[in-house]
Enzyme design. Sequence first.
Site, mmCIF file in Angstrom:
data_model
loop_
_atom_site.group_PDB
_atom_site.id
_atom_site.type_symbol
_atom_site.label_atom_id
_atom_site.label_comp_id
_atom_site.label_asym_id
_atom_site.label_seq_id
_atom_site.Cartn_x
_atom_site.Cartn_y
_atom_site.Cartn_z
ATOM 1 N N LYS A 60 15.027 20.768 51.620
ATOM 2 C CA LYS A 60 14.622 19.672 50.766
ATOM 3 C C LYS A 60 14.618 20.084 49.291
ATOM 4 O O LYS A 60 14.560 19.260 48.401
ATOM 5 C CB LYS A 60 13.219 19.210 51.135
ATOM 6 C CG LYS A 60 13.001 18.761 52.552
ATOM 7 C CD LYS A 60 11.512 18.398 52.745
ATOM 8 C CE LYS A 60 11.234 18.072 54.175
ATOM 9 N NZ LYS A 60 9.763 17.889 54.382
ATOM 10 N N ASP A 72 18.241 33.412 46.233
ATOM 11 C CA ASP A 72 17.455 34.636 46.280
ATOM 12 C C ASP A 72 18.342 35.775 46.819
ATOM 13 O O ASP A 72 19.241 36.237 46.119
ATOM 14 C CB ASP A 72 16.221 34.401 47.160
ATOM 15 C CG ASP A 72 15.178 35.483 47.017
ATOM 16 O OD1 ASP A 72 14.472 35.494 45.996
ATOM 17 O OD2 ASP A 72 15.062 36.326 47.931
ATOM 18 N N PHE A 91 6.954 33.668 41.353
ATOM 19 C CA PHE A 91 6.618 32.695 42.394
ATOM 20 C C PHE A 91 6.621 31.327 41.731
ATOM 21 O O PHE A 91 5.741 31.003 40.933
ATOM 22 C CB PHE A 91 5.248 33.013 42.997
ATOM 23 C CG PHE A 91 4.993 32.330 44.308
ATOM 24 C CD1 PHE A 91 5.217 32.983 45.509
ATOM 25 C CD2 PHE A 91 4.533 31.026 44.342
ATOM 26 C CE1 PHE A 91 4.985 32.346 46.720
ATOM 27 C CE2 PHE A 91 4.301 30.384 45.543
ATOM 28 C CZ PHE A 91 4.529 31.046 46.739
#
Length: 212
Positions: free
Chosen positions: A43, A101, A151
Amino acid sequence: MTPSVPPPRVLLDEGALRERVTALAAQIAADHPDGVVLVGVLKGALVFLADLARAIRDVDVELDFLAISRYAPDSGRVRILQDLALDVAGRDVVLVEDLIDTGLTLAYLLGHVRDRGPRRVEVCALLDRAERRIVPLDVRYVGIEVPGDAFLLGYGLHFAERYRNLPVVVAVDPAAVRADPDAYLGIYQDSWSAPSDGAAGARSGDGIRDPR
């Protein structure tokens, strides 16, 4: 927001997001004059994909989606929950990700799309943690590179399905949000005014690099 929680740091405000999306859209339009299929990875990429598609001018754009379930973190092994609906054989395809990542999952998805016989497949990512890359990847369109330990939440990025609809990208304390997923809900009351240079991500000390 819990008073003891370290405050969030805005990495990309609304002005910086618009600037980068517009630049990426212009690159994609120039590279694909015959039209392009944008494939969003659900998503996380949904918000970015919507803005990117609207910013691409003067060429035809079609949209499709892939939804996946990861078997284990950092394994690259995924299960396809929603596959492509369009026939992309002989077409130009751009796979759209919010964040890259290690590259393990993306490498799998690229192979999956290439099996459909497109003329070419490129990758567009708003955020790239290049320093954490395990699998070498050619990512043609990158918004910004971000630190490997950041983060991030907002603009599609979430934790426990929270924060996706933040209009900015923020860095938060991972321990705080893991301990309490609601720890940063107070940031919805914050004002997201753009800095004078219009690019929060360009501030020194953020560890962010604009690859352009």
